[in-house]
Design a protein around this motif. Structure first.
Motif, PDB file in Angstrom:
ATOM      1  N   UNK A 115      32.762  40.961  45.414  1.00 32.76           N
ATOM      2  CA  UNK A 115      33.180  40.838  44.015  1.00 32.76           C
ATOM      3  C   UNK A 115      33.610  39.425  43.686  1.00 32.76           C
ATOM      4  N   UNK A 116      34.125  38.736  44.701  1.00 32.21           N
ATOM      5  CA  UNK A 116      34.668  37.415  44.436  1.00 32.21           C
ATOM      6  C   UNK A 116      33.615  36.331  44.279  1.00 32.21           C
TER       7      UNK A 116
ATOM      8  N   UNK B  52      36.747  32.449  22.368  1.00 33.76           N
ATOM      9  CA  UNK B  52      36.678  33.791  22.941  1.00 33.76           C
ATOM     10  C   UNK B  52      36.454  34.825  21.855  1.00 33.76           C
TER      11      UNK B  52
ATOM     12  N   UNK C   2      43.531  30.532  31.308  1.00 33.72           N
ATOM     13  CA  UNK C   2      42.354  30.117  30.542  1.00 33.72           C
ATOM     14  C   UNK C   2      42.547  28.818  29.762  1.00 33.72           C
TER      15      UNK C   2
ATOM     16  N   UNK D 199      36.426  47.276  31.203  1.00 30.83           N
ATOM     17  CA  UNK D 199      35.604  48.385  30.714  1.00 30.83           C
ATOM     18  C   UNK D 199      36.484  49.606  30.455  1.00 30.83           C
TER      19      UNK D 199
ATOM     20  N   UNK E 224      41.814  40.544  41.901  1.00 37.48           N
ATOM     21  CA  UNK E 224      42.114  39.934  40.612  1.00 37.48           C
ATOM     22  C   UNK E 224      42.717  38.539  40.763  1.00 37.48           C
ATOM     23  N   UNK E 225      41.989  37.537  40.333  1.00 30.85           N
ATOM     24  CA  UNK E 225      42.560  36.191  40.401  1.00 30.85           C
ATOM     25  C   UNK E 225      43.569  35.968  39.272  1.00 30.85           C
TER      26      UNK E 225
ATOM     27  N   UNK F  62      37.454  41.328  36.997  1.00 30.77           N
ATOM     28  CA  UNK F  62      38.182  42.078  35.978  1.00 30.77           C
ATOM     29  C   UNK F  62      37.302  43.078  35.217  1.00 30.77           C
TER      30      UNK F  62
ATOM     31  N   UNK G  55      35.826  28.718  33.114  1.00 34.67           N
ATOM     32  CA  UNK G  55      36.421  28.518  34.432  1.00 34.67           C
ATOM     33  C   UNK G  55      35.384  28.019  35.449  1.00 34.67           C
ATOM     34  N   UNK G  56      34.125  28.052  35.060  1.00 37.15           N
ATOM     35  CA  UNK G  56      33.015  27.725  35.954  1.00 37.15           C
ATOM     36  C   UNK G  56      33.120  28.500  37.258  1.00 37.15           C
ATOM     37  N   UNK G  57      33.414  29.783  37.123  1.00 35.00           N
ATOM     38  CA  UNK G  57      33.548  30.621  38.304  1.00 35.00           C
ATOM     39  C   UNK G  57      33.246  32.061  37.929  1.00 35.00           C
ATOM     40  N   UNK G  58      32.550  32.736  38.817  1.00 31.54           N
ATOM     41  CA  UNK G  58      32.237  34.134  38.533  1.00 31.54           C
ATOM     42  C   UNK G  58      33.345  35.063  39.045  1.00 31.54           C
ATOM     43  N   UNK G  59      34.406  34.470  39.627  1.00 31.57           N
ATOM     44  CA  UNK G  59      35.491  35.297  40.171  1.00 31.57           C
ATOM     45  C   UNK G  59      36.157  36.139  39.084  1.00 31.57           C
ATOM     46  N   UNK G  60      36.115  35.670  37.828  1.00 32.62           N
ATOM     47  CA  UNK G  60      36.750  36.420  36.744  1.00 32.62           C
ATOM     48  C   UNK G  60      36.064  37.772  36.506  1.00 32.62           C
TER      49      UNK G  60
ATOM     50  N   UNK H  10      34.934  33.352  29.606  1.00 39.42           N
ATOM     51  CA  UNK H  10      35.922  32.995  30.629  1.00 39.42           C
ATOM     52  C   UNK H  10      35.238  32.460  31.871  1.00 39.42           C
TER      53      UNK H  10
ATOM     54  N   UNK I  69      50.382  34.021  29.982  1.00 38.41           N
ATOM     55  CA  UNK I  69      49.907  35.257  30.598  1.00 38.41           C
ATOM     56  C   UNK I  69      49.805  35.137  32.112  1.00 38.41           C
TER      57      UNK I  69
ATOM     58  N   UNK J  79      34.741  52.986  36.654  1.00 34.99           N
ATOM     59  CA  UNK J  79      35.674  51.855  36.570  1.00 34.99           C
ATOM     60  C   UNK J  79      36.965  52.135  37.318  1.00 34.99           C
TER      61      UNK J  79
ATOM     62  N   UNK K 200      37.194  24.195  37.479  1.00 34.38           N
ATOM     63  CA  UNK K 200      36.069  24.619  38.285  1.00 34.38           C
ATOM     64  C   UNK K 200      35.981  23.962  39.653  1.00 34.38           C
TER      65      UNK K 200
ATOM     66  N   UNK L 160      42.586  27.810  20.727  1.00 34.30           N
ATOM     67  CA  UNK L 160      41.918  27.953  22.022  1.00 34.30           C
ATOM     68  C   UNK L 160      41.201  29.297  22.077  1.00 34.30           C
TER      69      UNK L 160
ATOM     70  N   UNK M  73      46.155  40.576  31.819  1.00 33.67           N
ATOM     71  CA  UNK M  73      46.217  39.693  30.657  1.00 33.67           C
ATOM     72  C   UNK M  73      44.992  39.830  29.765  1.00 33.67           C
ATOM     73  N   UNK M  74      45.213  39.649  28.482  1.00 32.66           N
ATOM     74  CA  UNK M  74      44.091  39.601  27.555  1.00 32.66           C
ATOM     75  C   UNK M  74      43.715  40.915  26.910  1.00 32.66           C
TER      76      UNK M  74
ATOM     77  N   UNK N 198      33.487  47.615  24.412  1.00 32.25           N
ATOM     78  CA  UNK N 198      32.991  47.211  25.735  1.00 32.25           C
ATOM     79  C   UNK N 198      32.247  45.876  25.616  1.00 32.25           C
TER      80      UNK N 198
END
Lengths: 122, 166
Positions: free
Chosen positions: A120-121, B79, A102, B139, A97-98, B134, B126-131, B122, A85, A20, A43, B75, B33-34, B112
């Motif tokens: 990764x993106x 999660x 949330x 991890x 990191x985007x 992180x 967000x309908x996106x795999x970009x998250x 998330x 945040x 990691x 989205x 909200x 964050x988080x 983990x």
């Protein structure tokens, strides 16, 4: 059931941690030249801008968020969510990191540049 | 389910909820964050070892639902439920394979799983795999945080195991 030794567990966790951290370090070292920022809401892609071509800073308005676009960097200027945040994350100018808000389902990411970021993106 | 057991579950839920609320009051912002310590998870782990897996599930669910009501952060409920459910499953599986002197490892595994569960929600929201960018950060954080709460739970359990809670 045969019990797993603690020594083995420590090795598993240490290697996982190492992978990691190495991955995080790698993302930091990547060169960042193409700076295309994308703003997503619910989205959907709502705004795309080449940060290298931004001369005057401006604010991109969304119903619950205000995005500050500047030369070479982008940040969440304001948000009406409870924790803020995304605002605290500050300005981003690349990397994997985007900025994610949330509660309001808003995301800012920087694409382009290729390499690990592109993988990764996606 | 006998009365002693119901009282024990209620007592442990109250402890978990108190820790949860107090932790939420401490502004602890990490670089990403988080990420938080999740100290109330110490109680979930101790419940699993002192009582049973079923009791731990009950205490966890009570804490998540009431914690979300008391903190007013509805909200975050989605999660918490996703992270909690995944963490609980992994906790049950890993605790069967490990001894009661390895609670710390159970804690790391479930931390983990918890973070991965939250990341999946998330991505869906967000309908996106970009998250998933992180993932390595979460991890790494889970290993530190899980070890901390796990060691706390380990020492607490070794001192409490002669209590007659059942």
């Amino acid at each position: 059931m045969k019990k797993v030794s603690s020594r083995r567990l420590i090795i598993i966790f240490a290697s996982l941690l190492l992978v990691s951290l190495a991955w995080m370090a790698l993302q930091r070292l990547l060169p960042r030249n193409a700076l295309i920022a994308e703003v997503y809401s619910d989205g959907r892609l709502v705004h795309t801008v080449d940060l290298n071509k931004v001369r005057e800073p401006y604010i991109f308005e969304l119903p619950h968020n205000r995005v500050l676009v500047e030369h070479g960097q982008i940040s969440m200027h304001e948000a009406d969510c409870p924790d803020h945040l995304c605002v605290k994350q500050g300005k981003i100018s690349g990397g994997a990191y985007p900025i994610v808000c949330l509660p309001n389902r808003v995301m800012i990411r920087i694409t382009g540049g290729g390499g690990v970021d592109a993988v990764a993106g996606r | 389910m006998n009365i002693r057991r119901i009282a024990s579950d209620a007592l442990l839920s109250a402890i978990a909820l108190t820790i949860f609320i107090v932790e939420a009051q401490i502004p602890l912002t990490f670089a990403v964050p988080g990420i938080k310590l999740g100290l109330s998870n110490i109680v979930t782990l101790i419940t699993m070892y002192l009582l049973s897996k079923k009791d731990a599930g009950a205490v966890l669910l009570t804490r998540i639902v009431l914690g979300s009501v008391f903190s007013g952060n509805t909200v975050a409920l989605l999660y918490s439920v996703a992270g909690g459910a995944l963490a609980y499953s992994v906790m049950c599986l890993s605790s069967s394979a490990l001894s009661e002197k390895q609670i710390w490892a159970v804690s790391i595994f479930s931390a983990i799983a918890h973070n991965m569960g939250q990341l999946m929600v998330a991505a869906l929201v967000m309908r996106s795999s970009a998250v998933f960018a992180y993932t390595p950060v979460l991890v790494a954080a889970a290993i530190f945080v899980g070890a901390f709460t796990g060691i706390s739970a380990q020492y607490t359990f070794l001192r409490l195991k002669n209590l007659r809670l059942k």
